[in-house]
Each structure stands twice: as structure tokens, then as C-alpha cells.
Design a protein around this motif. Structure first.
Motif, PDB file in Angstrom:
ATOM      1  N   VAL A 129       0.839  -1.199   0.000  1.00 52.89           N
ATOM      2  CA  VAL A 129       0.000   0.000   0.000  1.00 52.89           C
ATOM      3  C   VAL A 129       0.876   1.252   0.000  1.00 52.89           C
ATOM      4  O   VAL A 129       0.608   2.217  -0.720  1.00 52.89           O
ATOM      5  N   TRP A 130       1.964   1.222   0.792  1.00 50.05           N
ATOM      6  CA  TRP A 130       2.855   2.375   0.844  1.00 50.05           C
ATOM      7  C   TRP A 130       3.591   2.578  -0.467  1.00 50.05           C
ATOM      8  O   TRP A 130       3.725   3.710  -0.939  1.00 50.05           O
ATOM      9  N   THR A 131       4.084   1.498  -1.074  1.00 48.66           N
ATOM     10  CA  THR A 131       4.811   1.644  -2.342  1.00 48.66           C
ATOM     11  C   THR A 131       3.891   2.171  -3.446  1.00 48.66           C
ATOM     12  O   THR A 131       4.323   2.931  -4.304  1.00 48.66           O
ATOM     13  N   ALA A 132       2.613   1.770  -3.389  1.00 52.57           N
ATOM     14  CA  ALA A 132       1.647   2.281  -4.371  1.00 52.57           C
ATOM     15  C   ALA A 132       1.324   3.740  -4.096  1.00 52.57           C
ATOM     16  O   ALA A 132       1.057   4.521  -5.019  1.00 52.57           O
ATOM     17  N   THR A 133       1.350   4.113  -2.815  1.00 56.00           N
ATOM     18  CA  THR A 133       1.055   5.497  -2.420  1.00 56.00           C
ATOM     19  C   THR A 133       2.226   6.417  -2.725  1.00 56.00           C
ATOM     20  O   THR A 133       2.051   7.598  -3.045  1.00 56.00           O
ATOM     21  N   MET A 134       3.436   5.884  -2.647  1.00 57.22           N
ATOM     22  CA  MET A 134       4.650   6.683  -2.762  1.00 57.22           C
ATOM     23  C   MET A 134       4.762   7.395  -4.109  1.00 57.22           C
ATOM     24  O   MET A 134       5.187   8.547  -4.169  1.00 57.22           O
ATOM     25  N   THR A 135       4.357   6.735  -5.199  1.00 63.56           N
ATOM     26  CA  THR A 135       4.509   7.336  -6.528  1.00 63.56           C
ATOM     27  C   THR A 135       3.653   8.588  -6.692  1.00 63.56           C
ATOM     28  O   THR A 135       4.177   9.658  -7.038  1.00 63.56           O
ATOM     29  N   PRO A 136       2.324   8.519  -6.474  1.00 58.88           N
ATOM     30  CA  PRO A 136       1.540   9.762  -6.588  1.00 58.88           C
ATOM     31  C   PRO A 136       1.911  10.792  -5.532  1.00 58.88           C
ATOM     32  O   PRO A 136       1.902  11.995  -5.813  1.00 58.88           O
ATOM     33  N   LEU A 137       2.258  10.346  -4.316  1.00 60.19           N
ATOM     34  CA  LEU A 137       2.639  11.280  -3.256  1.00 60.19           C
ATOM     35  C   LEU A 137       3.892  12.053  -3.649  1.00 60.19           C
ATOM     36  O   LEU A 137       3.980  13.270  -3.450  1.00 60.19           O
ATOM     37  N   ALA A 138       4.865  11.350  -4.231  1.00 61.21           N
ATOM     38  CA  ALA A 138       6.105  12.003  -4.658  1.00 61.21           C
ATOM     39  C   ALA A 138       5.829  13.039  -5.745  1.00 61.21           C
ATOM     40  O   ALA A 138       6.461  14.099  -5.786  1.00 61.21           O
ATOM     41  N   SER A 139       4.875  12.733  -6.626  1.00 66.81           N
ATOM     42  CA  SER A 139       4.532  13.677  -7.693  1.00 66.81           C
ATOM     43  C   SER A 139       3.843  14.916  -7.139  1.00 66.81           C
ATOM     44  O   SER A 139       4.132  16.037  -7.558  1.00 66.81           O
ATOM     45  N   THR A 163      -1.194  10.088 -11.539  1.00 64.59           N
ATOM     46  CA  THR A 163      -0.257   9.036 -11.941  1.00 64.59           C
ATOM     47  C   THR A 163      -0.755   7.646 -11.533  1.00 64.59           C
ATOM     48  O   THR A 163      -0.413   6.660 -12.177  1.00 64.59           O
ATOM     49  N   SER A 164      -1.577   7.587 -10.487  1.00 62.34           N
ATOM     50  CA  SER A 164      -2.135   6.294 -10.066  1.00 62.34           C
ATOM     51  C   SER A 164      -2.964   5.654 -11.173  1.00 62.34           C
ATOM     52  O   SER A 164      -3.063   4.429 -11.260  1.00 62.34           O
ATOM     53  N   ARG A 165      -3.554   6.484 -12.012  1.00 55.63           N
ATOM     54  CA  ARG A 165      -4.396   5.982 -13.111  1.00 55.63           C
ATOM     55  C   ARG A 165      -3.568   5.119 -14.068  1.00 55.63           C
ATOM     56  O   ARG A 165      -4.097   4.206 -14.709  1.00 55.63           O
ATOM     57  N   ARG A 188      -4.961   1.104  -6.433  1.00 51.71           N
ATOM     58  CA  ARG A 188      -4.626   2.412  -6.996  1.00 51.71           C
ATOM     59  C   ARG A 188      -5.571   3.492  -6.477  1.00 51.71           C
ATOM     60  O   ARG A 188      -5.151   4.626  -6.211  1.00 51.71           O
ATOM     61  N   VAL A 189      -6.840   3.140  -6.325  1.00 46.71           N
ATOM     62  CA  VAL A 189      -7.809   4.075  -5.755  1.00 46.71           C
ATOM     63  C   VAL A 189      -7.420   4.433  -4.327  1.00 46.71           C
ATOM     64  O   VAL A 189      -7.408   5.606  -3.927  1.00 46.71           O
ATOM     65  N   LYS A 190      -7.085   3.415  -3.550  1.00 44.12           N
ATOM     66  CA  LYS A 190      -6.694   3.629  -2.152  1.00 44.12           C
ATOM     67  C   LYS A 190      -5.406   4.442  -2.060  1.00 44.12           C
ATOM     68  O   LYS A 190      -5.298   5.369  -1.239  1.00 44.12           O
ATOM     69  N   SER A 191      -4.433   4.109  -2.904  1.00 42.88           N
ATOM     70  CA  SER A 191      -3.146   4.807  -2.854  1.00 42.88           C
ATOM     71  C   SER A 191      -3.293   6.263  -3.267  1.00 42.88           C
ATOM     72  O   SER A 191      -2.645   7.150  -2.697  1.00 42.88           O
ATOM     73  N   MET A 192      -4.144   6.531  -4.254  1.00 39.84           N
ATOM     74  CA  MET A 192      -4.352   7.909  -4.691  1.00 39.84           C
ATOM     75  C   MET A 192      -5.014   8.735  -3.598  1.00 39.84           C
ATOM     76  O   MET A 192      -4.599   9.861  -3.308  1.00 39.84           O
ATOM     77  N   ARG A 193      -6.023   8.155  -2.956  1.00 37.95           N
ATOM     78  CA  ARG A 193      -6.698   8.866  -1.870  1.00 37.95           C
ATOM     79  C   ARG A 193      -5.732   9.120  -0.713  1.00 37.95           C
ATOM     80  O   ARG A 193      -5.690  10.218  -0.152  1.00 37.95           O
ATOM     81  N   ALA A 243      11.321  10.799 -14.539  1.00 39.56           N
ATOM     82  CA  ALA A 243      10.116   9.974 -14.505  1.00 39.56           C
ATOM     83  C   ALA A 243       9.089  10.466 -15.523  1.00 39.56           C
ATOM     84  O   ALA A 243       8.488   9.678 -16.261  1.00 39.56           O
ATOM     85  N   ASP A 244       8.895  11.800 -15.588  1.00 43.61           N
ATOM     86  CA  ASP A 244       7.917  12.351 -16.534  1.00 43.61           C
ATOM     87  C   ASP A 244       8.410  12.252 -17.970  1.00 43.61           C
ATOM     88  O   ASP A 244       7.608  12.110 -18.903  1.00 43.61           O
TER      89      ASP A 244
END
Length: 401
Positions: free
Chosen positions: A29-39, A225-227, A238-243, A307-308
Motif C-alpha cells: 500500500v505504501w509503495t503504491a502510495t509513494m509514486t503519486p505522493l512524490a509527484s 499518476t495512479s491511473r 490504486r484508488v486507495k493509494s491515490m486517496r 520519470a515524466d
């Protein structure tokens, strides 16, 4: 070195140890959250406090709250699309209107990538030259040009996948620095200096200020980016990580803006601010703050740009039906970015990027509106309202002068 700086250096190291621990790094969950959070907090945390303080003074938290709420509403629509629109688009089973909306939206996103990469590298150059005490706009633009040429050439020759590890390292470094800065600001907030009453200029909260603030949407952009992480994570994750990423980043931004108020009250930035003004104000929090912020800027801007660049290259390749491969797309992105750098200043590029992302979000809302019609009236109306807001940002958002 003062005792406070040593304590904050130890605290940052402690945060790094925690973030790099196996328990955290293996948490899916954290690794999935990390990408959008970093952005989301990729570069916004560097410019948010000085810009919003200059715009509205003590009203800055309200502007930040508006931006966070607006982005969360957009995120909610995209989360619905992940669970509904995404699957039918992948199967080609959606209506022609939805498929067209998704395609045009992706083109808007592709150009938004160009603007965001330019913005990241511009900030990288500004902070680098700021720490070397060079204040020359031509040299600044020259450094950005060299970075574009270097990254695109490397990507064209070797691909950018080999540089992916830089991103995960920079994310943890940046988060540890941000958490340390927040703690330091909290300590300053309750310091004897912060309790001293000072005369300060009152700044009105008006529509002009609001329109400029809406032009800073890119500060809270990145959750989308979660999309595009479907190869790694399920839709539900992805929904959970984005939220999660939007809630965490909103808390960070609100604390940052609120805790910076007494610092600005006692140490005004002067008549003109720049993209590196946070360095000027950081030194009053603790001696090593400028160094910490410099390290965060260097690591986060370069990794975000890479990344972008990788994501943008893949997206342009897909949109051109493989007529342009990813490696050639890197050169196209670099050429466009170099043109932007030598044509516009960073604040106009920030505004253009915000408008491009607002346009992409508008098409996401359109896709949701088309899908939710006759399925869910609440989501249908909500998508229309959020889409109207995004169009308003696209049309009315103004650059900071």
C-alpha cells in the motif's frame, strides 16, 4: 554548527532509516502510495509557501485549502474512472464519445508532461545556481538546455528505465527532509521570536488573487499518476493509494503554509520573490535548512523530470500509434522544452502547466459524466461541477507576476 542543526540532521537520518526499512519498503500500500505522493509534493513544497504568502499573507492557508479541496474533488472523479471507465476503454467497449474524450485527454496530458518536465528542470537549474551564487538568467536557461540535451540523449541511446532507481531513493530523501522541515517549523512556531508582535502588511483576499492561485494548480498535481500504474497495482489498490497520497500531501501542505506564517512575519522576503525564495527564508528556521532544501530540490526535480520524460515518451509513442518510438519522443520532448525555456519565465511555465493539467482533468470529468449518465445521478452532477471548475481554471488561471 548549532545544536538545533545537529538535532535536525539526526532527525532527518532517523526518518531516512524508517523510510528505507524493509517493513516500509515491502508494504504494498505504501509503495503504491509513494509514486503519486512524490509527484504531488515533487516541487510544490519548494514554491508554495513563498508564492501564497506573497499573494495573500496570512490568508495563504485558505488559498492552499482551496487548491487541496479542488484537487481532491478531481481525484475523486479519476478514482471513479479507474473503477469504471478504465476497463471499458481497455476493451474498446466504451461509447465513441468516451473513447474520444479519453484520447483527447491523453493528448492534453502528453503536453502537460512537456511543461512539467520543463518546470522541474527550471527549478533544478535555479536552485543549483542559487547555491553557487550565480544570478544570471541566460546561464540558468543554458543549464536547463544542457539538462534537456543530456537526459534526452541518454534516453535515446539507452532508455530511461535504467534510471528508475534514482526515483525511489530521491522520494525517501525528499520525504525525510520535508518531515524534518515541518518539525523545525513547529519548533520555530513556539519560539520566543515567533511570539513577538510585528507590524505587517494586510493583503486582501479577492478574485484576482484567487485566479492567480488557481494558476498554481500544478503545486497539487500528480495524483493522476495512479491511473497509469495498472501494470503494477490493481484498480482498488490504486484508488486507495491515490486517496492516501492526497490526504497525506494536503496535511503536509497545510502544515507547511500555516507554520511558515510567523517566519514570513518576522523575516519578509522583500519586494520581489523568486522560485528559490524558500532558501532565503529557510535559513531563519535553522542553519542547515537551506542545505536540506537544496538537497531536496536537486533530488526531487531531477528524478521527477526523468520519470515524466519516461512517461511522456511512452505516452507520445502510444498516441502516435508507434509511429514515434519512445526514444525519439524523448528528443521531441526535449526540443519542445528548450523552446519553452528560452521563450517564457518559470512563473508563466507554471501557469501553462496548470492549465494543461486542468484541461486533462476536464476531459477526465467529461469521461465520467458520459459514463455516469443514467447510472448514478450524484456522480453525474458531481462530475459536471468538477469539470466546470477545471475549465474555469483552464480559462481564468493567471500566472504569478
Amino acid at each position: 554548527m548549532e545544536i538545533h542543526s545537529l538535532a535536525y540532521l539526526f532527525l532527518m537520518t532517523l526518518f531516512l532509516v524508517i523510510l528505507f526499512s524493509k517493513r516500509v519498503m515491502r508494504n504494498r500500500v505504501w509503495t503504491a502510495t509513494m509514486t503519486p505522493l512524490a509527484s504531488i509534493i515533487g516541487s510544490g513544497f519548494l514554491i508554495a509557501a513563498p508564492l501564497l504568502n506573497e499573494l495573500s499573507g496570512d490568508n495563504a492557508p485558505y488559498l492552499m485549502l482551496i487548491l487541496c479541496i479542488a484537487s481532491f474533488c478531481v481525484g475523486e472523479v479519476i478514482r471513479w474512472n479507474i473503477m469504471s471507465v478504465e476497463s471499458i476503454v481497455e476493451k474498446g467497449a466504451g461509447s465513441k464519445k468516451i473513447l474520444l474524450s479519453e484520447k483527447v485527454g491523453e493528448w492534453a496530458l502528453a503536453f502537460a508532461y512537456i511543461l512539467s518536465i520543463t518546470y522541474y528542470l527550471y527549478l533544478f537549474s535555479s536552485f543549483f545556481l542559487r547555491m553557487t551564487h550565480i544570478y544570471n538568467p541566460v546561464i540558468e536557461k543554458g543549464v536547463v538546455t544542457l539538462l534537456f540535451v543530456g537526459i534526452s540523449f541518454f534516453g535515446h541511446q539507452h532508455g530511461l528505465n535504467s534510471l528508475e532507481k534514482i526515483e525511489s531513493i530521491s522520494v525517501n530523501v525528499k520525504l525525510s527532509i520535508i518531515l524534518t522541515i515541518l518539525v523545525a517549523l513547529g519548533v520555530y512556531h513556539f519560539s520566543p521570536e515567533a511570539s513577538i508582535e510585528v507590524m505587517k502588511e494586510t493583503k486582501d483576499f479577492n478574485f484576482d488573487t484567487l485566479f492567480i492561485s488557481l494558476g498554481l494548480l500544478i503545486m497539487v498535481q500528480g495524483f493522476e499518476t495512479s491511473r497509469y500504474l495498472s501494470e503494477k497495482y490493481s484498480g482498488a489498490l490504486r484508488v486507495k493509494s491515490m486517496r492516501n497520497s492526497q490526504i497525506i500531501s494536503s496535511m503536509i501542505y497545510m502544515l507547511l503554509i500555516i507554520l511558515f506564517i510567523p517566519v514570513f512575519d518576522h523575516h519578509p522576503l522583500g519586494e520581489k520573490i523568486s522560485e528559490t525564495s524558500v532558501i532565503d527564508i529557510g535559513k531563519f528556521v535553522f542553519v542547515l535548512a537551506p542545505t536540506f532544501l537544496f538537497a531536496a530540490a536537486m533530488s526531487s526535480q531531477l528524478s521527477a523530470a526523468i520519470a515524466d520524460m519516461g512517461g511522456g515518451g511512452g505516452l507520445f509513442s502510444e498516441l502516435s500509434n508507434k509511429r514515434i518510438n519512445s526514444k525519439n519522443a524523448y528528443l521531441l520532448i526535449a526540443a519542445s522544452g528548450i523552446f519553452l525555456v528560452w521563450t517564457f519565465d518559470i512563473f508563466k511555465i507554471i501557469s501553462f502547466a496548470s492549465k494543461a493539467f486542468a484541461l486533462y482533468y476536464s476531459f477526465q470529468c467529461l469521461s465520467s459524466t458520459l459514463y455516469q449518465f443514467r447510472k448514478n445521478h450524484v456522480k453525474f452532477v458531481f462530475s459536471i461541477l468538477v469539470g466546470t471548475l477545471c475549465l474555469g481554471i483552464f480559462i481564468l488561471g493567471r500566472p504569478f507576476e
